[in-house]
Design an enzyme around this catalytic site. Structure first.
Site, PDB file in Angstrom:
ATOM      1  N   ARG A  35       0.866  -1.314  -0.115  1.00 36.41           N
ATOM      2  CA  ARG A  35      -0.049  -0.101  -0.032  1.00 36.41           C
ATOM      3  C   ARG A  35       0.844   1.246   0.105  1.00 36.41           C
ATOM      4  O   ARG A  35       0.460   2.250  -0.608  1.00 36.41           O
ATOM      5  CB  ARG A  35      -0.942  -0.109   1.297  1.00 36.41           C
ATOM      6  CG  ARG A  35      -2.069  -0.974   0.985  1.00 36.41           C
ATOM      7  CD  ARG A  35      -3.115  -0.866   2.020  1.00 36.41           C
ATOM      8  NE  ARG A  35      -4.391  -1.377   1.637  1.00 36.41           N
ATOM      9  CZ  ARG A  35      -5.083  -2.009   2.669  1.00 36.41           C
ATOM     10  NH1 ARG A  35      -5.071  -2.050   3.863  1.00 36.41           N
ATOM     11  NH2 ARG A  35      -6.169  -2.646   2.204  1.00 36.41           N
ATOM     12  N   LYS A 200     -19.800 -15.574   2.111  1.00 38.37           N
ATOM     13  CA  LYS A 200     -21.260 -15.439   2.392  1.00 38.37           C
ATOM     14  C   LYS A 200     -22.085 -14.793   1.321  1.00 38.37           C
ATOM     15  O   LYS A 200     -21.398 -13.745   0.598  1.00 38.37           O
ATOM     16  CB  LYS A 200     -21.407 -14.383   3.652  1.00 38.37           C
ATOM     17  CG  LYS A 200     -20.883 -15.099   4.916  1.00 38.37           C
ATOM     18  CD  LYS A 200     -21.518 -14.396   5.992  1.00 38.37           C
ATOM     19  CE  LYS A 200     -20.742 -14.633   7.090  1.00 38.37           C
ATOM     20  NZ  LYS A 200     -19.948 -13.419   7.789  1.00 38.37           N
ATOM     21  N   GLY A 348      -9.195  -6.962  -1.481  1.00 36.12           N
ATOM     22  CA  GLY A 348      -9.253  -8.024  -0.243  1.00 36.12           C
ATOM     23  C   GLY A 348      -8.608  -9.292  -0.703  1.00 36.12           C
ATOM     24  O   GLY A 348      -7.623  -9.355  -1.174  1.00 36.12           O
ATOM     25  N   GLY A 371     -13.472  -3.616   0.118  1.00 35.11           N
ATOM     26  CA  GLY A 371     -14.947  -3.081   0.353  1.00 35.11           C
ATOM     27  C   GLY A 371     -15.167  -1.950  -0.738  1.00 35.11           C
ATOM     28  O   GLY A 371     -16.413  -2.167  -1.274  1.00 35.11           O
TER      29      GLY A 371
HETATM   30  P1  AMP Z   1     -15.105 -13.065   1.480  1.00 35.71           P
HETATM   31  O1  AMP Z   1     -14.540 -11.978   2.195  1.00 35.71           O
HETATM   32  O2  AMP Z   1     -16.797 -13.069   1.496  1.00 35.71           O
HETATM   33  O3  AMP Z   1     -14.608 -12.790  -0.164  1.00 35.71           O
HETATM   34  O4  AMP Z   1     -14.698 -14.351   1.766  1.00 35.71           O
HETATM   35  C1  AMP Z   1     -13.264 -14.836   1.922  1.00 35.71           C
HETATM   36  C2  AMP Z   1     -13.239 -16.073   2.796  1.00 35.71           C
HETATM   37  O5  AMP Z   1     -14.041 -17.174   2.123  1.00 35.71           O
HETATM   38  C3  AMP Z   1     -11.904 -16.728   2.570  1.00 35.71           C
HETATM   39  O6  AMP Z   1     -11.235 -16.307   3.851  1.00 35.71           O
HETATM   40  C4  AMP Z   1     -12.080 -17.933   2.183  1.00 35.71           C
HETATM   41  O7  AMP Z   1     -11.090 -18.997   3.020  1.00 35.71           O
HETATM   42  C5  AMP Z   1     -13.635 -18.353   2.530  1.00 35.71           C
HETATM   43  N1  AMP Z   1     -13.874 -19.160   1.671  1.00 35.71           N
HETATM   44  C6  AMP Z   1     -13.846 -19.461   0.328  1.00 35.71           C
HETATM   45  N2  AMP Z   1     -14.541 -20.677  -0.009  1.00 35.71           N
HETATM   46  C7  AMP Z   1     -14.704 -21.329   1.213  1.00 35.71           C
HETATM   47  C8  AMP Z   1     -15.460 -22.406   1.466  1.00 35.71           C
HETATM   48  N3  AMP Z   1     -15.859 -23.491   0.633  1.00 35.71           N
HETATM   49  N4  AMP Z   1     -15.676 -22.781   2.697  1.00 35.71           N
HETATM   50  C9  AMP Z   1     -15.251 -21.810   3.658  1.00 35.71           C
HETATM   51  N5  AMP Z   1     -14.679 -20.902   3.592  1.00 35.71           N
HETATM   52  C10 AMP Z   1     -14.497 -20.346   2.312  1.00 35.71           C
END
Ligand code: AMP
Length: 391
Positions: A35, A200, A348, A371
């Site tokens: 950064r 999620k 991210g 974000g």
């Molecule tokens: P996000 O911030 O929503 O983009 O989520 C990223 C996180 O999702 C990372 O820490 C990944 O390890 C997790 N992730 C991705 N696929 C899976 C999965 N199949 N089960 C559990 N965690 C996951």
């Protein structure tokens, strides 16, 4: 169009530049200086054009007095000085006479970094809640405000939104570059494919709604895929499941059945550090956890990506932090890196995966803001950018 730093006369002016120096620091050691490096273009430009450069940034969160020690910007000032090849005057204050005198004594081409803007959060969260007095005070320290902190531009803080209301303002090169790359998605070369992953569904509803209607294909992987599969009636075992989003997934699948592509198989395990097994969607037992997209899904995704011309990707396709669940993310990175396509990687986790797995310079753009890039993909305007003067 917003005004750029290139369109403002900086010579001999006190130019406040809001940068994103929110870097990981442990025991005073900076673990990743990407950064800081990303802000050099704007800082060097300001120096070369005769500005008296005043830098401000947040770092971590300040909830109590003891958080100050580990969140001082002092180590950043030392690293920045090495990277710039010139002294950086660090003032461990966010207001007051010492800071004001130091700024007023700056000569053209000199650089000052003030202390972490979030030190102002200790009393009444003045920085994070955009206290108008604070924004006005910081503005009184300079002649011009340049925002180059893309990573915080989706937040309305005193050091970006507050301050720019009281000064002539413009965007730095980092924000300009981010915006021009995301702009490509407004009129993409087709086929246009969106890859979404991550944990999620709930966090990505806005992105799904906005992009599903614009794209030609929407590939869904990662933890969020299991809520989509569950909405089709599959038993997803003990995989991540966002119960409140099942109905949303069902609607999306009905509305965009020709665009949305879901995994057909997964790398599963019973426990995170257990043995892995490849399972088709209809083979999950109650205790199976889907932790990565499977090999048939990888092939299916690759086939679509090879015929796509523009690709945007947000969210890893598996639990990539563990090697044995990183194959899907790595293989898709590899495929994309070899094709001459327009590839935009959201900030991210997706950006960290791309950089850590060795693909830093292989794509059209890797965003520096998690974000912020997500909100751009949702079609929102970012308050930290909105408030910058128009051309
Ligand atoms: P996000 O911030 O929503 O983009 O989520 C990223 C996180 O999702 C990372 O820490 C990944 O390890 C997790 N992730 C991705 N696929 C899976 C999965 N199949 N089960 C559990 N965690 C996951």
């Amino acid at each position: 169009m917003k005004k750029s730093i290139r369109e403002i006369d900086l010579n001999n002016k006190k130019v406040i530049i809001r940068v994103d120096f929110n870097v990981p620091i442990k025991d005073g050691i900076i673990l990743d200086d990407n950064r800081i490096i990303a802000s050099l273009k704007t800082i060097n430009y300001a120096i070369k054009n005769g500005a008296k450069v005043i830098l401000m940034s947040h770092l971590g969160r300040i909830k109590e007095e003891k958080d100050k020690d580990k969140n001082t910007l002092k180590p950043v000032s030392i690293r920045l000085s090495v990277l710039l090849g010139k002294p950086v005057l660090f003032i461990n204050k966010t207001r007051g006479e010492e800071l004001e005198n130091a700024i007023n004594n700056l000569k053209s081409g000199e650089v000052l970094l003030m202390e972490n803007t979030r030190f102002e959060d200790l009393e009444g969260k003045k920085e994070s809640l955009n206290d108008s007095e604070l924004g006005r005070y910081w503005a009184s320290l300079g002649d011009i405000f340049i925002n180059d902190a893309f990573g915080t531009s989706h937040r309305s803080h005193a050091s970006n939104v507050g301050i720019s209301k009281f000064l002539p303002s413009g965007m730095g090169f980092l924000i300009e570059e981010e915006l021009s790359n995301f702009d490509v998605l407004e009129n993409p070369k087709r086929p246009y494919t969106v890859i979404l992953g991550g944990a999620k569904v709930k966090d990505k509803i806005g992105v799904i709604e906005n992009l599903a209607k614009k794209c030609d294909y929407l590939l869904i992987g990662g933890g969020m895929a299991y809520t989509f599969l569950s909405s089709l009636g599959y038993n997803v075992g003990a995989s991540l499941l966002d119960k409140n989003s099942i109905e949303f997934c069902k609607n999306m699948l009905e509305q965009y059945k020709d665009k949305i592509v879901l995994p057909v198989d997964s790398t599963t395990s019973k426990v995170l550090d257990g043995d892995i097994e490849l399972k088709n969607n209809d083979e999950f037992k109650d205790d199976d956890i889907g932790l990565d997209i499977g090999s048939n899904t990888i092939d299916k995704f690759k086939e679509i990506l090879k015929k796509s011309e523009t690709i945007v990707w947000n969210g890893p396709l598996g639990y990539f932090e563990l090697e044995k669940y990183s194959d899907g993310t790595k293989q898709i990175l590899d495929t994309l890196s070899k094709e001459k396509k327009i590839v935009i990687i959201g900030g991210g986790d997706t950006a960290s995966a791309a950089i850590n797995f060795g693909y830093k310079d292989k794509f059209t753009h890797i965003s520096t803001g998690g974000g912020a890039s997500l909100e751009l993909l949702e079609g929102k305007t970012l308050p930290g950018i909105d408030v910058i003067d128009d051309k």
